[in-house]
Enzyme design. Sequence first.
Site, short mmCIF file in Angstrom:
data_model
loop_
_atom_site.label_atom_id
_atom_site.label_comp_id
_atom_site.label_asym_id
_atom_site.label_seq_id
_atom_site.Cartn_x
_atom_site.Cartn_y
_atom_site.Cartn_z
N GLY A 431 0.75 -1.11 0.04
CA GLY A 431 -0.23 -0.02 0.00
C GLY A 431 0.82 1.34 -0.02
O GLY A 431 2.03 0.88 -0.45
N GLY A 432 0.27 2.47 0.07
CA GLY A 432 0.85 3.74 0.09
C GLY A 432 1.67 3.71 1.24
O GLY A 432 2.79 4.48 1.19
N GLY A 434 3.28 1.13 3.21
CA GLY A 434 4.23 -0.01 3.48
C GLY A 434 3.78 -1.20 2.78
O GLY A 434 2.57 -1.58 2.25
N ASP A 552 -6.32 7.96 9.13
CA ASP A 552 -6.29 7.22 7.79
C ASP A 552 -7.40 6.15 7.72
O ASP A 552 -7.29 4.80 7.30
CB ASP A 552 -5.18 6.69 7.20
CG ASP A 552 -4.95 6.10 5.89
OD1 ASP A 552 -5.80 6.79 5.06
OD2 ASP A 552 -4.24 5.15 5.46
#
Length: 610
Positions: A431-432, A434, A552
Site C-alpha cells: 500500500g501507500g 508500506g 487514515d
Amino acid sequence: MADLDLSGNQLSGPIPMTMWSLTNLQSLQLFSNNLIGTIPTEIGNMVSLATFDVNTNELEGELPNNISLLTNLQSFSVFTNKLSGGIPSDFGKYSPGLAYVSFSNNSFSGELPPELCSGFGLRVFTVNNNNLTGSLPECLRNCSALSRVRFDGKQFTGNLTNAFGGQIPNGIGNLTFLFTLNLSRNHLTGSIPKSLGTLSKLELLDLSDNSFMGDIPIDPGTFDKLTSLNLSHNNLSGNIPAEIGNLELRYLLDLSSNSLSGQIPSNLAKLTQLEVLNVSNNRLSGAIPSSFTNMLSLNSYDFSYNNLTGAVPSSGIFQKAPANAFAWNPGLCGALEGLTACSSSGKKSNTNTNKILIGVFVPVCGLLLIAAAIALILIFRKKPKPLDVETKSSKSESFESNIWEREVKFTFGEIVKATEDFDEKYCIGKGGFGTVYKAELLSGQIVAVKRLNISDSSDIPATNRQSFENEIKTLTHVRHRNIIRLFGFCSRRSSMFLVYEYLERGSLGKALYDADRGPELDWGTRVKIVQGLAHALSYLHNDCSPPVVHRDVSINNVLLEWDFEPRLSDFGTAKLLSSDSTNWTNVAGSYGYMAPGNINYNVFIFGSFF
C-alpha cells in the site's frame, strides 16, 4: 445566533471577550483548536447555553464557580486541556438536564461535586487522568442512564458501594445502558457489588489496581455480554469461579496479583476465543488443566508465582510455551527450559548413583576449566586487541528501537526467521504506507508485519520519531473488539516495522470489490460493519488517554473476521509518513477517503464507505 461551531480549525490565541456576551447562544463548540488563556467568569452571562465544548485546546487556569448557575446546561466538555484547580462544588446542582460531562486529561484536584447528577439524566461522565481525590459521589447510584464512566488514573478512595449503591434496588444494577466501566488505578475498597453482573450491556470491566476484597462475584446468568475482565492488583480471595468459563470473554481475563487460592477451574477452557489469560501472583494450587491446550486463540498466558504442581501440558498452545509463564511454581515440571523434567518411577533407583557421579565429576571439570582459562589469559594478555569485526557486525544487526506490549511472548528475531528476512514470497499486500508480510511463528501463531515505506528511519526528525513512538506505546495498550491488536514496533537496519494480529479474511476493500465475495456483504452485514467502526472510533476518541486520532480510516484499513466483525487497523503510519516530515499537522490519508477541509472526520468517513 443560537449555535456557533468553529471546531477543528487552527484557531489560536484567547477566546474573545465579546463571545461571552452572547446571551442567546445555545451551543458553543470550539474544540480541536490551539486556543489559550482561561475560561472567564463572564461565561455566566451565557444563560441560554446548553452545549459547551472546548476540548483539545491549550486552555489553563481554574473553572469559574458560576458555571454551576448555567441552568440549561446539557453538555460540558473540557477534556485534554491544561486546566487546574478544583471543580466547583455545586456543579450540576442547578443543571437538571446535564447529560454529558468530561473533565478528562487535565490537572484538576480536590473532590468531585457531590450533586453533579442531581437531575438523574447523566449518560456520560469521564474524569480520568487528573489529580482528583476523595470518595466517588453517592448520587451516581441514581443515574440509571449512564452508559460510559471513567475514573481511572486518579486517587479516589472509599467504598464502591457507597457511590453506586451496591445491592440496593437503586444501585449500580440500574445503569442498564452501561457499556464500559473503568475504575482502575484508584484506592477503592470493599467488595465488588454483585449487582454489576446484572448490567446486561456491559462489555468491558476494569477494576484493576484498587483494594477490593472478598470473592469474585460471578454467578450463573450474570455478565452476559462481558468480553474483557481485569480484576488484577487487588486483595481478592477465595477460588476462581468456574462460572467465568461460561462468559463470552474474548480478549482479556486478568486475575493476577490477588490472593486467590484453590485450583484453576477446567471450565475456563470453554473460553475458546480468549486472547490473554493472566492468573500469576496468586496462591493457586493443583495442576494446569490439560484442556487448556484447546484454547487456540490464546496468544498470551501467565501462570507464574503460584503453588501449581504437576506436568505442564505439552500439546496445542503449550508446544512452544515460554518458560517464564510458569516461573516460581516449584511443583511444576516439564520439558520447557527452566522447568525440571518430570521424573518417572523407573528412574528413581538410579538417583543415588547419579548424585555420586555428579559429585565427583563436576569438581574435577571445574578445576580443569579454571586452569585452561588462566593459561589463555597468560598467552593473550600482551597481544593488542584488534577491532572485533564479528562484534561490529552483530551490532549492525541490533534493534535500534523496540516497543512491545506486556503480554507478547515472541521476539522480532523470530519474525525475521519466519519470513526469511522478509522474502517477497511472504508478502501479502502493498500500500501507500508500506508492505505487509505474513509470519507464521514456531508456536503456530500468525502475525502480520508491516514494513513502512521509509528509505532510512534516521532521516525522520527526532521529535517526530519520539512522538510516533509515544503513540505506538499508547496503541499497544488499546483493547477493543473492533480494533486490531498492535503487538509492537521495531526499528532495524534503518527500517521500521509494525506487528499486528493477522486476520485471514482480509480487508473490507477486498470484500467489497472482489467479484466472488461481494454478494456476501448484504445490507445487514454492512450495517454490522458500520456499527463496529462507530464503536471503534468512539473508543479511540473518548476512552483512550490521550485520545487517538486514526488519520487514515479507509476500506483497506478495515479488516474482517470470519463472521464479518470489523477490526480497524493501521494506526500511526499516516502521521509518521506525512509528505512533509517537518510538519506533523499536515493531513495524511488515502486518496478518496480524506475528510475535505474541516468537515468532521467521523461523519464524513461513513458517507464514503458504502
